[in-house]
Design an enzyme around this catalytic site. Structure first.
Site, PDB file in Angstrom:
ATOM      1  N   SER A  93       5.467   0.276  -9.049  1.00 13.02           N
ATOM      2  CA  SER A  93       6.045   1.307  -8.190  1.00 13.02           C
ATOM      3  C   SER A  93       7.314   1.900  -8.782  1.00 13.02           C
ATOM      4  CB  SER A  93       6.366   0.709  -6.813  1.00 13.02           C
ATOM      5  OG  SER A  93       7.061   1.628  -6.006  1.00 13.02           O
ATOM      6  N   LEU A 115       4.398   7.358  -9.756  1.00 10.05           N
ATOM      7  CA  LEU A 115       5.438   8.380  -9.769  1.00 10.05           C
ATOM      8  C   LEU A 115       5.353   9.264  -8.533  1.00 10.05           C
ATOM      9  CD1 LEU A 115       7.622   9.980 -11.496  1.00 10.05           C
ATOM     10  CD2 LEU A 115       5.692  11.346 -12.331  1.00 10.05           C
ATOM     11  N   TYR A 116       6.482   9.420  -7.852  1.00 15.36           N
ATOM     12  CA  TYR A 116       6.657  10.523  -6.910  1.00 15.36           C
ATOM     13  C   TYR A 116       7.312  11.657  -7.689  1.00 15.36           C
ATOM     14  CZ  TYR A 116       6.053   7.140  -3.076  1.00 15.36           C
ATOM     15  OH  TYR A 116       5.561   6.181  -2.215  1.00 15.36           O
ATOM     16  N   THR A 142       1.606   9.812  -6.843  1.00 13.88           N
ATOM     17  CA  THR A 142       1.311   9.694  -5.421  1.00 13.88           C
ATOM     18  C   THR A 142       1.460  11.066  -4.783  1.00 13.88           C
ATOM     19  OG1 THR A 142       1.983   7.380  -5.306  1.00 13.88           O
ATOM     20  CG2 THR A 142       1.984   8.621  -3.246  1.00 13.88           C
ATOM     21  N   LYS A 207      -3.116   9.812  -6.801  1.00 17.90           N
ATOM     22  CA  LYS A 207      -3.359   8.833  -5.729  1.00 17.90           C
ATOM     23  C   LYS A 207      -3.034   9.457  -4.373  1.00 17.90           C
ATOM     24  CE  LYS A 207      -1.868   4.216  -4.196  1.00 17.90           C
ATOM     25  NZ  LYS A 207      -1.177   4.575  -2.938  1.00 17.90           N
ATOM     26  N   HIS A 231      -2.424   5.622   1.723  1.00 16.54           N
ATOM     27  CA  HIS A 231      -1.110   5.010   1.561  1.00 16.54           C
ATOM     28  C   HIS A 231      -0.993   3.721   2.390  1.00 16.54           C
ATOM     29  CE1 HIS A 231       2.831   6.448  -0.256  1.00 16.54           C
ATOM     30  NE2 HIS A 231       3.174   5.286   0.266  1.00 16.54           N
TER      31      HIS A 231
END
Length: 331
Positions: A93, A115-116, A142, A207, A231
């Site tokens: 994460s 990765l956001y 994500t 994702k 999620h």
């Protein structure tokens, strides 16, 4: 749930701070989707094939899904998780409490970086470079988080920040800043995915896909794979169980890229059901945290070993193959 996983869950709940247990265990809203992710598997059964003459391979189609803040569960945090892999892939994460370089150095299996995408693409690129330098072999974007989910358990506890001494270490010292917050933005689009593909040669997964048309768009934008996920029931309480969304996404992708199912896996039989419905692999999140909290590295390894053994047993009982025509409803 596999009884070993249930045992580890109960031990984890006993040793965790109740606030931290609720952070890991809880979901969004009324937690309808949280429950549905597991219940969806109980609604299905497998029709085994017999006399197929097939030997069972050593493949184990499981990844460890990205979950935040492992040091809330155990002092070694993500290091213990990484040491337990024994060949399993860890999707580490962005909100890890251990820097990605240290996670990758400790890992006994491949490490991917979740990765956001940050609104400031210079910050995003700095995170990508860290993942590359650490030796990560893929990026997982994500995509289902334009805003943070509203978790009633966390709100009731007033849990909004990590305890002193813990931080999302990947957000430290990016482009000269101290410790940045992870930002969500509804402005993130497929254009940002294209920019990511231009800035790195790492395979790029997306994702958080539930709508089959989004899976088609993802393929058109050159992704390496798609993760069907809600999620873990932590973003929107109105969506279907991940397993229920899987077949339509598999059909839409039509074999052009692999599809991973993430959400509700609690046994080796669940893994088998997901593969029969077309998933290439599955991801687990919370069971790893229960193992970690209960017994550190050994607890995580126990989770993986139990699921591997159970999956292979189910596969053997099904004649060594898993196809959609073997899936039937219990209703």
């Amino acid at each position: 749930m596999n009884p070993v996983l249930a045992e580890l869950h109960d031990k984890a709940r006993a040793v965790l701070d109740p606030v931290h247990y609720d952070f890991f265990a809880g979901g969004v809203g009324d937690e309808v989707v949280l429950a549905e992710n597991e219940a969806a598997f109980r609604r299905l059964a497998l029709l085994p094939r017999v006399l197929r003459g097939k030997e069972i391979s050593g493949d184990f189609p499981l990844l460890i899904s990205p979950t935040a803040f492992h040091r809330l569960a155990h002092p070694d945090g993500e290091l213990a998780t990484a040491r337990a892999l024994a060949g399993t892939t860890l999707v580490s994460s962005m909100a890890s409490t251990v820097p990605i370089a240290d996670v990758a150095a400790a890992a006994t299996g491949p490490v991917w970086f979740q990765l956001y995408v940050q609104p400031d693409m210079a910050v995003t690129e700095a995170l990508v470079r860290r993942a590359e330098q650490a030796g990560c072999t893929a990026l997982v974007v994500t995509a289902d988080s334009p805003v943070f989910g509203r978790h009633r358990r966390d709100i009731a506890h007033g849990f909004h920040d990590l305890p002193a001494g813990l931080a999302a270490e990947n957000m430290r010292d990016l482009n000269g800043a101290g410790l940045r917050n992870i930002e969500m933005s509804a402005a993130i689009s497929w254009e940002h995915v294209d920019r990511l593909r231009e800035m790195t040669g790492l395979p790029l997964w997306v994702k958080g896909v539930l709508h089959p048309q989004d899976a088609v768009i993802a393929v058109e934008h050159g992704v390496a794979g798609v993760v069907v996920s809600n999620h873990g029931g932590r973003q929107l309480d109105l969506v279907p169980a991940a397993l229920d969304a899987l077949p339509a996404v598999v059909d839409a992708v039509a074999g052009r890229v692999p599809v991973v199912l993430d959400g509700g896996i609690r046994s080796g039989g669940d893994i088998a059901l997901a593969l029969a419905l077309g998933a290439s692999a599955t991801g687990i999140g919370r069971p790893v945290l229960w193992g970690l909290a209960a017994d550190g590295e050994q607890g995580v390894r126990r989770v993986l070993d139990v699921l591997r053994d159970e999956y292979r047993h189910v596969l053997a009982m099904c004649g060594g193959e898993l196809t959609r025509d073997m899936v039937v409803s219990r209703c």
